[in-house]
Write an enzyme that holds these catalytic residues in place. Structure first.
Site, PDB file in Angstrom:
ATOM      1  CB  CYS A  35      -0.800  -0.143   1.172  1.00 14.73           C
ATOM      2  SG  CYS A  35       0.001  -0.150   2.835  1.00 14.73           S
ATOM      3  CG  HIS A  82       1.211   1.853   7.785  1.00 20.24           C
ATOM      4  ND1 HIS A  82       0.026   1.126   8.102  1.00 20.24           N
ATOM      5  CD2 HIS A  82       1.232   1.749   6.425  1.00 20.24           C
ATOM      6  CE1 HIS A  82      -0.257   0.263   7.144  1.00 20.24           C
ATOM      7  NE2 HIS A  82       0.502   0.795   6.142  1.00 20.24           N
TER       8      HIS A  82
END
Length: 328
Positions: free
Chosen positions: A149, A176
């Protein structure tokens, strides 16, 4: 396009949710879904989602199939790749995170699938493809990795920066959200000691695969970009904080980023002073916040958001379509 979803965890479920809730994916025939968990558990976790809410229209489990979105999708339990219904299937979307050897991926081809798309970094794939960065190299590769991602968020931005202004060097920190690889309470999970701490109560400095994958996806930039990560107590949406030096820096960096985003379909913009929850379910790989841009000397700081589940799943479907359309 006929697909089988192998692995019904976070990414597998989000991919199917996007297929069922978007008219753009009405042409995708989901031949089957396969997972290790029991069917009633899979159906429940698909019906109710802590990040994206209940599935519109609901879900039922009847006769070994998910009934959702006007479709009946066979739900298999613990079936090996060699035993999946892959005859005349265009793509196997491998969302297990467990395919580490080439023979396992090739078994899907032998079983009838025309190609395999792996939902994460993979050393056994023919090619790692990131839309907006190197998708022009997809060619006829039959086992493809969709990278990570964070790589999907970073690589298109780096490509645009290097093409337009010349990238000298850069450092990226991804802020994150926590993931299933982290424990909810302190527990041994691996050699990265900080990653053994409770993910929902602390910021956890750690590594990211994105820096290595950038070298693979954009080899012209190899060695010019470093990366690190800080896992934070948020359940969804992450951010890229990138500092770069450019050969010919733009006079107005914020406006240059707006123009860059308009030119690349996987990069979006957000002009309002938003927080992470505001970016949930955005389909872009990266959503740049131009107003967060800063300059100091010859360095430019760029900040952008990315929904690490929804945006990544959207790219899985994009790359799947590209693989199908090339005739594999």
């Amino acid at each position: 396009m006929r697909i089988v979803i192998h692995g019904f965890g976070r990414i597998g479920r989000v991919i199917l949710r996007q297929i069922l809730t978007s008219k753009a994916h009405a042409d995708i025939d989901v031949v089957a879904v396969n997972d290790l968990a029991q069917p009633d558990t899979c159906a429940y976790l698909f019906k109710y989602d802590s990040v994206f809410g209940p599935l519109p229209g609901g879900v039922t489990l009847q006769g070994g199939a998910l009934q959702a979105g006007g479709r009946s999708i066979p739900l298999l339990t613990g079936v090996k790749i060699t035993d999946l219904p892959l005859a005349d299937v265009d793509l196997l979307l491998d969302c297990t995170g467990a395919t580490k050897d080439r023979a396992t991926a090739e078994a899907a081809l032998t079983a009838g699938a025309r190609a395999v798309l792996i939902s994460g970094p993979s050393d056994i794939a023919d090619m790692t493809i990131v839309k907006g960065a190197n998708d022009n190299q997809i060619d006829d590769h039959r086992i493809v990795s969709n990278a990570s991602c964070t790589t999907n968020a970073l690589a298109p931005l780096l490509r645009e920066l290097d093409t337009r202004f010349g990238l000298i060097q850069g450092h990226m920190t991804t802020i994150h959200c926590y993931t299933g690889s982290q424990p909810m309470v302190d527990a041994p999970r691996g050699p990265d000691l900080a990653r053994n701490r409770a993910g929902a109560v602390s910021m956890v400095p750690t590594t990211t695969s994105a820096a290595k994958l950038i070298d693979r996806v954009l080899p012209d930039l190899a060695g010019r970009v470093t990366g690190a990560a800080v896992r934070v107590p948020a359940i969804s949406v992450s951010a890229v904080d990138l500092v770069v030096r450019l050969t010919t820096p733009p006079k107005d960096p914020a406006n240059a980023l707006r123009e860059l985003a308009e030119a690349n379909p996987v990069i979006g913009l957000v002009e309002d002073p938003c927080v992470s929850v505001d970016l949930r379910a955005r389909t872009e790989s990266l959503v740049i916040a131009p107003n967060e841009t800063m300059e100091t000397g010859d360095q430019i700081r760029i900040f952008g958001w990315y929904d690490n589940e929804w945006g990544f799943s959207a790219r899985m479907l994009d790359v799947a379509r590209m693989m199908h359309q090339r005739g594999t």
